[in-house]
Design a protein around this motif. Structure first.
Motif, mmCIF file in Angstrom:
data_model
loop_
_atom_site.group_PDB
_atom_site.id
_atom_site.type_symbol
_atom_site.label_atom_id
_atom_site.label_comp_id
_atom_site.label_asym_id
_atom_site.label_seq_id
_atom_site.Cartn_x
_atom_site.Cartn_y
_atom_site.Cartn_z
ATOM 1 N N ALA A 1 98.417 56.263 -12.527
ATOM 2 C CA ALA A 1 97.558 56.476 -13.698
ATOM 3 C C ALA A 1 96.259 55.683 -13.579
ATOM 4 C CB ALA A 1 98.305 56.081 -14.972
ATOM 5 N N ARG A 2 96.353 54.443 -13.093
ATOM 6 C CA ARG A 2 95.141 53.631 -12.917
ATOM 7 C C ARG A 2 94.212 54.274 -11.884
ATOM 8 N NH1 ARG A 2 93.301 48.215 -12.812
ATOM 9 N NH2 ARG A 2 91.129 48.351 -12.112
ATOM 10 N N GLY A 3 94.796 54.810 -10.818
ATOM 11 C CA GLY A 3 93.983 55.409 -9.760
ATOM 12 C C GLY A 3 93.217 56.639 -10.228
ATOM 13 N N ILE A 4 93.841 57.463 -11.058
ATOM 14 C CA ILE A 4 93.176 58.687 -11.526
ATOM 15 C C ILE A 4 91.933 58.357 -12.335
ATOM 16 C CG2 ILE A 4 93.429 60.694 -13.043
ATOM 17 C CD1 ILE A 4 96.325 60.860 -12.226
ATOM 18 N N GLY A 5 92.003 57.304 -13.142
ATOM 19 C CA GLY A 5 90.862 56.965 -13.991
ATOM 20 C C GLY A 5 89.953 55.890 -13.436
ATOM 21 N N GLU A 6 90.186 55.450 -12.196
ATOM 22 C CA GLU A 6 89.401 54.356 -11.626
ATOM 23 C C GLU A 6 87.951 54.784 -11.389
ATOM 24 O OE1 GLU A 6 88.339 50.660 -10.150
ATOM 25 O OE2 GLU A 6 89.961 51.346 -11.437
ATOM 26 N N TYR A 7 87.031 53.842 -11.616
ATOM 27 C CA TYR A 7 85.602 54.130 -11.427
ATOM 28 C C TYR A 7 84.920 53.103 -10.527
ATOM 29 C CZ TYR A 7 80.674 54.958 -12.466
ATOM 30 O OH TYR A 7 79.339 55.210 -12.341
ATOM 31 N N GLY A 8 84.966 51.835 -10.917
ATOM 32 C CA GLY A 8 84.172 50.805 -10.248
ATOM 33 C C GLY A 8 84.448 50.654 -8.776
ATOM 34 N N SER A 9 85.729 50.615 -8.378
ATOM 35 C CA SER A 9 86.061 50.335 -6.982
ATOM 36 C C SER A 9 85.902 51.549 -6.080
ATOM 37 C CB SER A 9 87.502 49.816 -6.885
ATOM 38 O OG SER A 9 88.412 50.801 -7.308
ATOM 39 N N VAL A 10 85.807 52.761 -6.654
ATOM 40 C CA VAL A 10 85.727 53.963 -5.822
ATOM 41 C C VAL A 10 84.332 54.582 -5.808
ATOM 42 C CG1 VAL A 10 88.159 54.476 -6.206
ATOM 43 C CG2 VAL A 10 86.455 55.484 -7.712
ATOM 44 N N ILE A 11 83.480 54.154 -6.716
ATOM 45 C CA ILE A 11 82.184 54.808 -6.856
ATOM 46 C C ILE A 11 81.308 54.607 -5.629
ATOM 47 C CG2 ILE A 11 80.970 52.883 -7.953
ATOM 48 C CD1 ILE A 11 80.764 56.572 -8.952
ATOM 49 N N TYR A 12 81.483 53.486 -4.930
ATOM 50 C CA TYR A 12 80.656 53.210 -3.755
ATOM 51 C C TYR A 12 81.296 53.710 -2.472
ATOM 52 C CZ TYR A 12 78.350 50.129 -7.089
ATOM 53 O OH TYR A 12 77.706 49.637 -8.194
ATOM 54 N N ILE A 13 82.577 53.470 -2.309
ATOM 55 C CA ILE A 13 83.229 53.792 -1.044
ATOM 56 C C ILE A 13 83.513 55.291 -0.897
ATOM 57 C CG2 ILE A 13 85.633 53.525 -1.802
ATOM 58 C CD1 ILE A 13 86.118 52.004 0.832
ATOM 59 N N SER A 14 83.532 56.033 -2.009
ATOM 60 C CA SER A 14 83.840 57.463 -1.919
ATOM 61 C C SER A 14 82.660 58.280 -1.412
ATOM 62 C CB SER A 14 84.278 57.990 -3.286
ATOM 63 O OG SER A 14 83.194 57.948 -4.201
ATOM 64 N N GLY A 15 81.430 57.805 -1.664
ATOM 65 C CA GLY A 15 80.252 58.560 -1.258
ATOM 66 C C GLY A 15 79.809 59.594 -2.267
ATOM 67 N N ASN A 16 80.723 60.045 -3.144
ATOM 68 C CA ASN A 16 80.394 60.993 -4.225
ATOM 69 C C ASN A 16 79.690 62.243 -3.705
ATOM 70 O OD1 ASN A 16 81.323 59.142 -6.306
ATOM 71 N ND2 ASN A 16 79.496 57.955 -5.809
ATOM 72 N N SER A 17 80.175 62.762 -2.609
ATOM 73 C CA SER A 17 79.575 63.947 -2.013
ATOM 74 C C SER A 17 80.300 65.198 -2.501
ATOM 75 C CB SER A 17 79.649 63.873 -0.483
ATOM 76 O OG SER A 17 79.236 65.088 0.101
ATOM 77 N N GLN A 18 79.561 66.074 -3.162
ATOM 78 C CA GLN A 18 80.157 67.330 -3.608
ATOM 79 C C GLN A 18 80.473 68.225 -2.412
ATOM 80 O OE1 GLN A 18 77.901 69.269 -6.661
ATOM 81 N NE2 GLN A 18 79.313 70.982 -6.861
ATOM 82 N N LYS A 19 79.662 68.131 -1.369
ATOM 83 C CA LYS A 19 79.875 68.935 -0.173
ATOM 84 C C LYS A 19 81.168 68.535 0.532
ATOM 85 C CE LYS A 19 77.850 69.944 4.353
ATOM 86 N NZ LYS A 19 76.710 69.667 5.285
ATOM 87 N N ASP A 20 81.423 67.222 0.640
ATOM 88 C CA ASP A 20 82.628 66.726 1.314
ATOM 89 C C ASP A 20 83.801 66.556 0.364
ATOM 90 O OD1 ASP A 20 81.218 66.571 3.721
ATOM 91 O OD2 ASP A 20 80.524 64.525 3.297
ATOM 92 N N HIS A 21 83.607 66.915 -0.905
ATOM 93 C CA HIS A 21 84.660 66.848 -1.923
ATOM 94 C C HIS A 21 85.201 65.429 -2.092
ATOM 95 C CE1 HIS A 21 84.339 71.123 -1.727
ATOM 96 N NE2 HIS A 21 84.978 71.234 -0.565
ATOM 97 N N THR A 22 84.298 64.459 -2.122
ATOM 98 C CA THR A 22 84.708 63.072 -2.354
ATOM 99 C C THR A 22 84.329 62.592 -3.753
ATOM 100 O OG1 THR A 22 82.653 62.235 -1.369
ATOM 101 C CG2 THR A 22 84.560 62.467 0.094
#
Length: 276
Positions: A204-225
């Motif tokens: 549940a924490r992982g689904i709603g996580e923001y701070g720790s994933v916002i940088y490492i995910s890349g937020n690329s719509q093309k790569d679905h991150t």
């Protein structure tokens, strides 16, 4: 304690304070999410949550959170076992470090992890030479979710292990069971409710996580991150409050179902414990 002699005020005043704080901090904000979401017609609501970007962000958040929670469940049991069953120098320090993800700002964790696992980072650089990219991929996203979720599993299992009577294991050995059978049939059966609780909380924490994933995910719509929390923030930046609350409502329902399942497991375990 005699009637009328209570440490805190009477029931009426205590209940009034409790309901007021609960309403201001939790119920009213959650109700506002539903109010904004219900401003959309059913067709608009389902159109909003069924767009390609939203579907992929939910798939990314749920899948990466699920993988991270499974990994945390395995290593959380090992960590809790070591902390409870063994004595070694630095045990208290290690025990305290388990809760570091709770104390550390999640944004700091995200920046640190993305730097370490980037192509120029201490860990990411040698991996990049092997053709393995970590930062700005689903792998990096999962690593960040493992980092923030591991304390939930360890702290859920640790007290159960501490209360587990070693005589159960000794009885299993006397009856001819080997170590593998003893662990899976005796120890793990006692840990299962706590393990499910820790798994659910980490998930549940992982689904709603923001701070720790916002940088490492890349937020690329093309790569679905892109993750769901980032998509909500993106819609808020574009003043699309109805779209943001529609997605938030889906997350709220998912979180409610997860916590409901966790509470059912805890109630079942409580009844089982009282029967023993």
């Amino acid at each position: 304690m005699k009637k009328g002699k209570h440490v805190i005020p009477g029931f009426g005043l205590s209940m009034g304070i409790t309901v007021t704080l609960l309403s201001l901090i939790i119920l009213i904000p959650l109700a506002s999410v539903m109010v904004y979401a219900f401003k959309l017609s059913p067709a608009e609501f389902f159109k909003t949550i069924s767009t390609e970007a939203v579907r992929y962000s939910f798939a990314t958040s749920i899948l990466c959170s699920l993988i991270a929670a499974i990994i945390n469940s395995i290593f959380g049991v090992i960590l809790a076992w070591v902390l409870v069953r063994y004595d070694f120098p630095g045990k208290r320090i290690l025990d305290g470090l388990i809760e570091l993800p709770f104390a550390l700002p999640t944004a700091v964790a995200g920046i640190t992890l993305s730097k370490m696992y980037s192509d120029t980072g201490e860990i990411g650089k040698p991996l990049s030479h092997l053709g393995l990219k970590i930062s700005y991929t689903h792998i990096g996203l999962t690593i960040a979710l493992i980092f923030i979720g591991i304390p939930f599993v360890v702290r859920a299992i640790q007290p159960v292990l501490e209360k587990l009577d070693p005589q159960f294991e000794e009885a299993a050995y006397v009856l001819g069971a080997n170590k593998k059978t003893t662990f899976f049939k005796v120890i793990l059966s006692e840990l299962r409710p706590a393990l499910i609780t820790g798994f659910g909380l980490a998930f549940a924490r992982g689904i709603g996580e923001y701070g720790s994933v916002i940088y490492i995910s890349g937020n690329s719509q093309k790569d679905h991150t892109q993750v769901v929390s980032y998509l909500i923030m993106q819609k808020l930046n574009y003043m699309d409050y109805s779209g943001a609350t529609a997605i938030a409502l889906v997350m709220l329902i998912l979180s409610f179902l997860l916590l409901l399942g966790i509470n059912i497991v805890q109630i079942h375990q409580s009844r089982r414990t009282n029967m023993i």
